[in-house]
Write a protein that holds these residues in place. Structure first.
Motif, PDB file in Angstrom:
ATOM      1  N   SER A 194       7.517 -12.834   2.640  1.00 12.01           N
ATOM      2  CA  SER A 194       6.164 -12.337   2.911  1.00 12.01           C
ATOM      3  C   SER A 194       5.371 -13.360   3.719  1.00 12.01           C
ATOM      4  CB  SER A 194       5.438 -12.040   1.597  1.00 12.01           C
ATOM      5  OG  SER A 194       5.358 -13.190   0.793  1.00 12.01           O
TER       6      SER A 194
ATOM      7  N   ILE B 176      -0.067  -7.750  11.210  1.00 11.61           N
ATOM      8  CA  ILE B 176       0.467  -6.735  10.300  1.00 11.61           C
ATOM      9  C   ILE B 176       1.663  -6.019  10.918  1.00 11.61           C
ATOM     10  CG2 ILE B 176      -0.023  -4.537   9.114  1.00 11.61           C
ATOM     11  CD1 ILE B 176      -2.959  -5.606   8.831  1.00 11.61           C
ATOM     12  N   SER B 177       1.551  -5.668  12.194  1.00 14.19           N
ATOM     13  CA  SER B 177       2.667  -4.931  12.801  1.00 14.19           C
ATOM     14  C   SER B 177       3.861  -5.855  13.027  1.00 14.19           C
ATOM     15  CB  SER B 177       2.237  -4.197  14.067  1.00 14.19           C
ATOM     16  OG  SER B 177       2.227  -5.060  15.152  1.00 14.19           O
TER      17      SER B 177
ATOM     18  N   GLY C   4       4.635  -8.287  10.973  1.00 15.75           N
ATOM     19  CA  GLY C   4       5.235  -8.356   9.636  1.00 15.75           C
ATOM     20  C   GLY C   4       6.143  -7.166   9.383  1.00 15.75           C
ATOM     21  N   ARG C   5       5.675  -6.003   9.801  1.00 15.67           N
ATOM     22  CA  ARG C   5       6.481  -4.801   9.609  1.00 15.67           C
ATOM     23  C   ARG C   5       7.774  -4.906  10.419  1.00 15.67           C
ATOM     24  NH1 ARG C   5       3.206  -0.850  11.688  1.00 15.67           N
ATOM     25  NH2 ARG C   5       1.777  -1.271   9.980  1.00 15.67           N
TER      26      ARG C   5
ATOM     27  N   GLU D 185      10.158  -7.044   8.854  1.00 18.04           N
ATOM     28  CA  GLU D 185      10.447  -6.550   7.509  1.00 18.04           C
ATOM     29  C   GLU D 185      10.076  -7.545   6.423  1.00 18.04           C
ATOM     30  OE1 GLU D 185      14.584  -5.365   8.176  1.00 18.04           O
ATOM     31  OE2 GLU D 185      13.893  -3.287   8.159  1.00 18.04           O
TER      32      GLU D 185
ATOM     33  N   GLU E 202       6.735  -8.597   3.742  1.00 21.76           N
ATOM     34  CA  GLU E 202       5.500  -8.069   3.190  1.00 21.76           C
ATOM     35  C   GLU E 202       4.316  -8.857   3.729  1.00 21.76           C
ATOM     36  OE1 GLU E 202       6.376  -8.384  -0.975  1.00 21.76           O
ATOM     37  OE2 GLU E 202       7.115  -6.306  -1.028  1.00 21.76           O
TER      38      GLU E 202
ATOM     39  N   SER F 274      -2.494  -0.481   7.145  1.00 21.93           N
ATOM     40  CA  SER F 274      -1.222  -0.562   6.417  1.00 21.93           C
ATOM     41  C   SER F 274      -0.823  -1.972   5.994  1.00 21.93           C
ATOM     42  CB  SER F 274      -0.062   0.054   7.212  1.00 21.93           C
ATOM     43  OG  SER F 274      -0.351   1.377   7.515  1.00 21.93           O
ATOM     44  N   CYS F 275      -1.824  -2.802   5.764  1.00 20.15           N
ATOM     45  CA  CYS F 275      -1.542  -4.085   5.123  1.00 20.15           C
ATOM     46  C   CYS F 275      -1.241  -3.773   3.660  1.00 20.15           C
ATOM     47  CB  CYS F 275      -2.764  -4.993   5.248  1.00 20.15           C
ATOM     48  SG  CYS F 275      -2.550  -6.601   4.475  1.00 20.15           S
ATOM     49  N   GLN F 276      -0.162  -4.364   3.119  1.00 22.41           N
ATOM     50  CA  GLN F 276       0.261  -3.941   1.775  1.00 22.41           C
ATOM     51  C   GLN F 276      -0.546  -4.552   0.631  1.00 22.41           C
ATOM     52  OE1 GLN F 276       3.606  -5.267   3.617  1.00 22.41           O
ATOM     53  NE2 GLN F 276       4.992  -3.729   2.780  1.00 22.41           N
TER      54      GLN F 276
END
Ligand code: C2E
Ligand code: MG
Ligand code: MG
Ligand code: MG
Length: 288
Positions: A199, A224-225, A227-228, A231, A233, A252-254
């Motif tokens: 993460s 954020i993108s 991080g996605r 893969e 968090e 879409s930040c977790q």
């Protein structure tokens, strides 16, 4: 000048109250025995899942109750603890205590909580570090997946090959690794791809700029993108308002952490909040 921590009733001692040389001497002298004298303790700040509002874990944050100065902030004494060579001992105690406390809270039914522990550069490089982690988990009977170790970019980059090896060893144990204060260091994107991390925590300076200008917004969205894409968090730290939390959720930040959600709490206050179901202020807004 002293710094009030939002509603915490805690006033940190600030060094310009006294000569800095004298202060350093005072602090250094006492720091060597602080652990023995039980002057150190941990506060816990909840991390929430932005979708559900549920607390998924806590960050353990070290505090020192100095006999004359009162509460000393970690950024004041941790660098000194590194310098005078007591960080290994203190750091090991932090990991042990955080694991024990987390297992205790899991047993009390506060949920399948994880815990994040900050690790300093010197502590991370120490040859016995992995064993400290193994022993702490064993002593607490805590499953490794509930422990996350937070490292800064500069810690990871100090000796990148050794860092990657150690991080992989940690992950083999089942422990998670997180990049703290992400965005404030100098790691390039290619480095980031080679780092075995689970993460990343967007530094609070970016969160406070989220609404000030369109650049601030774009940077957070880009992290954020990214991080996605990698893969991993993504956790936003330093969330101070409902609006920031909402924006982050929409992006879409977790996960999020910050004074708006909850300030760092002493264990007894944490337990009170948890048993009253009032651990966080964040509730995801229902759409439609
Ligand atoms: P960090 O790991 O980035 O921890 C987050 C810091 O932000 C904490 O400060 C926390 O109290 C503060 N914070 C939380 N929410 C908010 C918010 O909404 N707004 C703002 N402005 N701040 C917020 P703290 O507890 O003073 O710790 C400062 C730093 O000291 C930590 O930064 C970490 O780098 C270090 N630290 C704390 N505990 C430990 C420890 O046990 N070991 C090591 N090596 N370092 C530690
Ligand atoms: Mg941290
Ligand atoms: Mg941070
Ligand atoms: Mg930090």
């Amino acid at each position: 000048e002293s710094k009030q921590q939002g509603g915490n009733q805690v006033t940190y001692y600030s060094p310009d109250m006294k000569g800095k040389v004298l202060l350093r001497f005072e602090i250094e002298n006492h720091l060597r025995t602080a652990l023995q004298k039980k002057e150190l303790f941990l506060c816990y700040q909840p991390l929430v899942d932005l979708k559900t509002g549920r607390v998924t874990g806590n960050e353990a944050l070290l505090r020192w109750n100095h006999p004359h100065l009162g509460l000393v902030a970690p950024l004041e004494f941790i660098p000194l603890a590194e310098e005078i060579g007591v960080i290994e001992e203190i750091g090991a105690w932090v990991i042990q205590s955080a694991c024990l406390q987390t297992k205790d809270w899991q047993r009390k039914g506060f949920g399948s909580l994880g815990v994040s522990v900050n690790v300093s550069a010197r502590q991370f490089r120490e040859p016995g570090f992995l064993q400290v982690v193994i022993d702490a988990l064993k002593q607490a009977s805590l499953e490794p997946e509930y422990l996350t170790l937070e490292l800064t970019e500069s810690t990871m980059l100090q000796n990148i090959d050794h860092s990657i090896l150690t991080m992989k060893e940690l992950q083999k144990l089942g422990v998670k690794v997180s990049i703290d204060d992400f965005g404030t260091g100098y790691s390039s994107l290619s480095y980031l791809r080679s780092l075995p991390i689970n993460s990343l925590k967007i530094d609070k300076s970016f969160i406070s700029n989220l609404q000030t200008d369109s650049n601030g917004f774009s940077i957070v969205r880009a992290i954020i993108s990214m991080g996605r894409g990698l893969e991993v968090e993504v956790v936003a730290e330093g969330v101070e308002t409902q609006e920031q939390a909402e924006l982050l959720r929409e992006m879409s930040c977790q996960y999020a952490q910050g004074f708006f959600i909850q300030k760092p709490l002493q264990s007894s206050d944490y337990e009170k909040g948890a048993s009253e179901g009032q651990l966080t202020r964040y509730l995801p807004l229902k759409k439609g």
